[in-house]
Design a protein around this motif. Structure first.
Motif, PDB file in Angstrom:
ATOM      1  N   UNK A  32      31.475  41.397  52.846  1.00 15.65           N
ATOM      2  CA  UNK A  32      32.512  42.285  53.353  1.00 15.65           C
ATOM      3  C   UNK A  32      32.291  43.731  52.931  1.00 15.65           C
ATOM      4  N   UNK A  33      32.888  44.645  53.699  1.00 17.52           N
ATOM      5  CA  UNK A  33      32.850  46.047  53.315  1.00 17.52           C
ATOM      6  C   UNK A  33      33.671  46.257  52.042  1.00 17.52           C
ATOM      7  N   UNK A  34      33.291  47.272  51.299  1.00 15.12           N
ATOM      8  CA  UNK A  34      34.037  47.672  50.106  1.00 15.12           C
ATOM      9  C   UNK A  34      34.299  49.164  50.213  1.00 15.12           C
ATOM     10  N   UNK A  35      35.527  49.578  49.989  1.00 16.43           N
ATOM     11  CA  UNK A  35      35.810  51.014  49.962  1.00 16.43           C
ATOM     12  C   UNK A  35      36.823  51.295  48.868  1.00 16.43           C
ATOM     13  N   UNK A  36      36.677  52.458  48.269  1.00 14.32           N
ATOM     14  CA  UNK A  36      37.526  52.806  47.136  1.00 14.32           C
ATOM     15  C   UNK A  36      37.660  54.308  47.018  1.00 14.32           C
ATOM     16  N   UNK A  37      38.758  54.732  46.431  1.00 15.25           N
ATOM     17  CA  UNK A  37      38.970  56.144  46.132  1.00 15.25           C
ATOM     18  C   UNK A  37      39.781  56.225  44.849  1.00 15.25           C
ATOM     19  N   UNK A  38      39.530  57.266  44.071  1.00 16.11           N
ATOM     20  CA  UNK A  38      40.290  57.453  42.846  1.00 16.11           C
ATOM     21  C   UNK A  38      39.749  56.635  41.692  1.00 16.11           C
ATOM     22  N   UNK A  39      40.597  56.397  40.720  1.00 14.33           N
ATOM     23  CA  UNK A  39      40.205  55.718  39.496  1.00 14.33           C
ATOM     24  C   UNK A  39      40.336  54.202  39.623  1.00 14.33           C
ATOM     25  N   UNK A  40      39.443  53.495  38.951  1.00 11.11           N
ATOM     26  CA  UNK A  40      39.627  52.061  38.793  1.00 11.11           C
ATOM     27  C   UNK A  40      40.698  51.829  37.719  1.00 11.11           C
ATOM     28  N   UNK A  41      41.154  50.599  37.623  1.00  8.52           N
ATOM     29  CA  UNK A  41      42.132  50.283  36.578  1.00  8.52           C
ATOM     30  C   UNK A  41      41.563  50.593  35.195  1.00  8.52           C
ATOM     31  N   UNK A  42      40.319  50.192  34.970  1.00 14.75           N
ATOM     32  CA  UNK A  42      39.691  50.415  33.672  1.00 14.75           C
ATOM     33  C   UNK A  42      39.619  51.904  33.345  1.00 14.75           C
ATOM     34  N   UNK A  43      39.214  52.710  34.325  1.00 17.19           N
ATOM     35  CA  UNK A  43      39.089  54.144  34.099  1.00 17.19           C
ATOM     36  C   UNK A  43      40.453  54.784  33.839  1.00 17.19           C
ATOM     37  N   UNK A  44      41.454  54.364  34.591  1.00 15.69           N
ATOM     38  CA  UNK A  44      42.794  54.935  34.421  1.00 15.69           C
ATOM     39  C   UNK A  44      43.357  54.619  33.036  1.00 15.69           C
ATOM     40  N   UNK A  45      43.159  53.403  32.586  1.00 13.22           N
ATOM     41  CA  UNK A  45      43.646  53.038  31.250  1.00 13.22           C
ATOM     42  C   UNK A  45      42.885  53.805  30.168  1.00 13.22           C
ATOM     43  N   UNK A  46      41.575  53.980  30.373  1.00 11.93           N
ATOM     44  CA  UNK A  46      40.769  54.707  29.397  1.00 11.93           C
ATOM     45  C   UNK A  46      41.209  56.162  29.284  1.00 11.93           C
ATOM     46  N   UNK A  47      41.737  56.723  30.377  1.00 14.63           N
ATOM     47  CA  UNK A  47      42.203  58.108  30.369  1.00 14.63           C
ATOM     48  C   UNK A  47      43.628  58.241  29.852  1.00 14.63           C
TER      49      UNK A  47
END
Length: 470
Positions: free
Chosen positions: A363-378
């Motif tokens: 399947x296609x994958x598309x994303x924008x912004x932060x992942x959950x991991x990145x958001x928590x790290x910030x």
């Protein structure tokens, strides 16, 4: 005598072309230097040809999910012929014509910095031309593939993305090193076009490691179901190819080995800075050119050097390079005219939110912004909402056994989206709405009133907000 222009752009890929376009629009004279083909990597060996190869494979998969429809085998020769048309048969006459029509001067040759605002261009015949910029030099030289240090790998003359997208004859057996975008897309494309034995060797534990884990898992499941051998935690110890053009053997740390007709290395890319003369500007010869939010290189006396696209390492995506180029071109024009250069339209904003990206796998994958991991790290106060895309009515109508998932990462303090990821057939068209919501920081209470049409897959937006509690 040096040829003088207001701006000299080194690199005529999408980023370089956009800098030139904005600078000329602002009334500045521009020279564009390119050693290879005007239009750059994306036009001839990356985005355009890879999608031309992937589209027929995607269509076969779509048709297979709809009862009452049948497909015959893919005509590989016809697909390759259309790919050739998509890349203009590696003829850049049209792209050169576009640059000259701006108007800007196109200079064919290898560009190298030799001093402040000075670019020396060496043509294919060895002749040298010196260009001097009155206001700015912009580096838009892109990136190059990186090979891991594996004994015998370089000597085996493996494919890079260039050879894979420019393939003339699909190999029967293919080994792919890597688990990122290029590795996954090309493994599926070439398997669909006739490579019967495809082995994907991934050093890490999952595919597409820069997006949410569920997306890589869905792609891996799809590959395995199609017959692609996906091996994670695969450590390559050495590569053997005794006869040039003959079979290649990849040896693994677990004692196993894989033999193939071709080996594709897709383990990452690095900024193409090694031979552009950065030392003459007081910068390290290797690594990305560090820039501020106006794309001006930091640490250069006089502030005359800029870098856009892959070469600055901020976001190795064509559309982000073009965005940076528009910012850069506008800033150079403003500074040349002594006008304010700190307006919102002249500064990079999109980079900081997490750039949008589509992976054209099945399947296609598309994303924008932060992942959950990145958001928590910030340090954000994060809440996550997920929904099964296959449960949306519009998804069911696209075909049986539709599988997909959506995930939204919410900043609970401000009640805005920090990131959104979709994985499923045809989800790429959902990305722009997510990008607007993330970059514009649309409050969820307002987003709830953006009513999705029924029955479409975009109704997942309603379901995500309902899961959140609106």
């Amino acid at each position: 005598m040096a040829d003088e222009f207001d701006v000299v752009v080194v690199g005529a890929g999408p980023a370089g072309e956009n800098v030139a376009g904005r600078a000329v629009r602002g009334g500045l004279s521009v020279a564009v230097v390119e050693e290879e083909l005007a239009g750059g990597e994306c036009s001839y060996w990356a985005c355009i040809p890879s999608k031309a190869l992937l589209r027929p494979v995607e269509l076969v998969s779509e048709v297979s999910r709809v009862p009452g429809l049948e497909t015959g085998p893919i005509d590989t020769a016809a697909v390759l012929a259309r790919r050739d048309e998509a890349v203009s048969h590696l003829d850049d006459e049209g792209q050169v014509g576009w640059i000259e029509g701006l108007p800007a001067e196109f200079v064919r040759g290898r560009g190298k910095l030799t001093g402040p605002k000075v670019v020396e261009v060496t043509a294919r015949d060895g002749s040298v031309r010196t260009l001097r910029a009155r206001h700015a030099v912009v580096l838009a030289t892109g990136s190059r593939p990186v090979f891991p240090e594996v004994p015998g790998l370089a000597e085996a003359r493996p494919w890079t993305s260039r050879e894979a997208t420019a393939v003339r004859e699909v190999p029967r057996r293919l080994v792919v090193l890597g688990g990122g975008v290029v590795a996954c897309e090309m493994a599926q494309a070439l398997h669909g076009l006739g490579a019967r034995e495809v082995t994907l060797l991934v050093r890490g534990g999952s595919l597409l490691g820069r997006v949410e884990p569920f997306a890589g898992e869905l792609v891996a499941e799809s590959m395995k179901a199609a017959g692609i051998d996906v091996r994670t935690h695969a450590e390559v110890t050495r590569v053997e190819r005794p006869t040039p053009g003959g079979p290649v053997t990849v040896h693994l740390a677990d004692g196993e080995s894989v033999e193939a007709d071709e080996l594709l290395v897709a383990t990452g890319r690095a900024p193409a800075t090694g031979d552009v003369g950065l030392a003459s500007a007081g910068l390290p010869e290797h690594g990305p050119v560090k820039v501020d939010d106006s794309m001006r290189a930091t640490g250069v006396d006089g502030g005359w050097l800029y870098a856009v696209g892959d070469v600055n390492g901020r976001a190795l995506l064509t559309h982000m390079g073009k965005y940076q180029a528009r910012v850069c071109g506008d800033v150079i024009v403003a500074r040349a005219k002594g006008e304010p250069d700190d307006l919102p339209a002249l500064r990079a904003v999109a980079d900081g939110y997490g750039p949008p990206q589509v992976v054209f796998t099945d399947p296609q994958v598309c994303a924008v912004g932060r992942t959950e991991e990145a958001a928590r790290a910030e340090g954000f106060d994060v809440r996550v909402v997920e929904y099964d895309l296959g449960s949306v009515s519009g998804a069911y109508l696209l075909g049986d056994d539709y599988r997909g998932r959506a995930k939204a990462v919410v900043d609970e303090r401000r009640r805005v989206l920090l990131g959104v990821t979709f994985a499923g057939p045809g989800v790429a068209d959902l990305l722009q709405a997510a990008t607007v919501a993330v970059v514009a920081e649309v409050p969820l209470d307002r987003l709830w009133h953006a009513v999705p049409a029924f029955p479409t897959v975009s109704e997942v937006w309603l379901r995500l907000l309902e899961e959140y509690g609106l």
